[in-house]
Scaffold this active site. Structure first.
Site, mmCIF file in Angstrom:
data_model
loop_
_atom_site.group_PDB
_atom_site.id
_atom_site.type_symbol
_atom_site.label_atom_id
_atom_site.label_comp_id
_atom_site.label_asym_id
_atom_site.label_seq_id
_atom_site.Cartn_x
_atom_site.Cartn_y
_atom_site.Cartn_z
ATOM 1 N N CYS A 1 0.719 -1.265 -0.004
ATOM 2 C CA CYS A 1 0.026 -0.132 -0.151
ATOM 3 C C CYS A 1 0.770 1.309 0.043
ATOM 4 C CB CYS A 1 -0.873 -0.167 1.470
ATOM 5 S SG CYS A 1 -1.953 -1.525 1.368
ATOM 6 N N HIS B 1 -3.388 6.942 3.161
ATOM 7 C CA HIS B 1 -3.868 5.704 2.584
ATOM 8 C C HIS B 1 -5.214 5.323 3.023
ATOM 9 C CE1 HIS B 1 -4.179 1.588 1.028
ATOM 10 N NE2 HIS B 1 -3.993 0.998 2.357
ATOM 11 N N ASN C 1 -10.320 -0.267 -0.092
ATOM 12 C CA ASN C 1 -8.847 -0.148 -0.170
ATOM 13 C C ASN C 1 -8.448 -0.738 -1.453
ATOM 14 O OD1 ASN C 1 -6.227 -0.640 0.422
ATOM 15 N ND2 ASN C 1 -6.377 -1.555 2.269
#
Length: 324
Positions: A112, A251, A281
């Site tokens: 990520c 994030h 996500n």
């Protein structure tokens, strides 16, 4: 004087999968998902919406905004953990798709944190050669990398791509720096196996497939602490405070992590850009997608301080600062 973002772009698959849609796939419901993640829907690739295709479409939007042609690019870096193939890289496919014949290209795997790591890397190239123009992309099709029978992970992730064209500017603005970290000792809390070895002597035990495995509660604790510490450390190094920052783009993991991060950093809602509710996500794609949306919505003004922070499998994490 520094590395500036000349243009941004993003691309999301057309197919919207709601929480109600997931009720038909796995034992869950809309209330359960919303209360734990804040996610209402996510985009899932179909047709030809592969990682490299989403990347190329996002890249073209960024190039158009920047007023840069593909043949002016010197380098393409794609942050991803869901490349179309193990070889060639998604970046090589993007190079072909957009016609960036002069650029060299490669992928970067930092989960990520892939876009933030890639942006920091691009800054190093540009500081070494002010004439370079670099395309930085974060892109994922995590729908190809989740176990659709595991309700603890399949509800979280979505597909998409975001891109930024970066170059040099003589004015005192741009990418001011980043503090990046990793801890391989905690890999087993968030990981994804590769396909099983074809060499029986090198087969990995307990490899039940190339999909994401996560210990959610442990990841939550590490993610919040790591990102908030990275942010504080970077601001202290830059001799700035949270009051100097106009916008934070973290994030987009889930709403509980984002809310806890806001609490620890004492951030008001209006200073934090959030779109996880609609996209889920998207790993390395989450920051550049949010960056492009914030940019196009006019949320970032000239001379604003923009703070990026991320956390992902590895573990990898960090924070970066931009003067727009």
């Amino acid at each position: 004087m520094g590395t500036v973002i000349l243009g941004t772009g993003s691309c999301l698959p057309k197919k919207v999968v709601t929480n109600s849609d997931l009720e038909k796939v796995v034992e869950t419901n809309d209330e359960w998902i919303r209360s734990r993640t804040g996610i209402h829907a996510r985009r899932i690739g179909s047709g030809d919406e592969y990682t490299y295709k989403l990347s190329a479409w996002a890249a073209q939007k960024a190039l158009d905004m920047a007023g840069v042609t593909a043949d002016e690019l010197d380098l393409i870096v794609v942050g991803t953990i869901s490349s179309h193939m193990l070889m060639p890289s998604s970046a090589c496919f993007v190079q072909k798709e957009i016609g960036a014949h002069k650029a060299f290209a490669y992928d970067l795997n930092a989960a990520c944190s892939g876009f933030l790591y890639s942006l920091d890397l691009a800054d190093k190239y540009i500081q070494a050669d002010h004439n370079k123009k670099i395309l930085v992309i974060g892109a994922e099709t995590l729908s190809t990398r989740v176990n659709w029978q595991d309700r603890n992970t399949c509800i979280l992730f979505g597909d998409g791509a975001g891109a930024a064209v970066v170059g040099y500017d003589e004015r005192k603005r741009g990418f001011l720096g980043a503090d990046l970290y990793s801890d391989g000792g905690l890999w087993n809390l968030l990981y994804m196996h590769s396909p099983q070895s074809l060499n029986k002597d090198l087969m990995v035990p307990d490899n039940d497939g190339a999909h994401i495995v996560m210990e959610g509660r442990e990841v939550f604790k590490h993610a919040v602490r790591a990102m908030s510490d990275a942010v504080r450390g970077l601001l202290e190094r830059m001799d700035l405070g949270m009051e100097d920052i106009q916008l934070v783009i973290p994030h987009q993991a889930n709403i509980r992590i984002l809310n806890k991060l806001k609490e620890r950093l004492e951030l008001p809602d209006e200073k934090v850009f959030i779109n996880v509710t609609e996209y889920g996500n998207t790993s390395a794609a989450s920051i550049p997608i949010a960056l492009d949306e914030a940019n196009r919505q006019g949320r970032i003004k000239k001379d604003d301080y923009l703070l990026l922070c991320s956390f992902g499998g590895g573990f990898t994490w960090g924070a970066g600062l931009i003067k727009w």
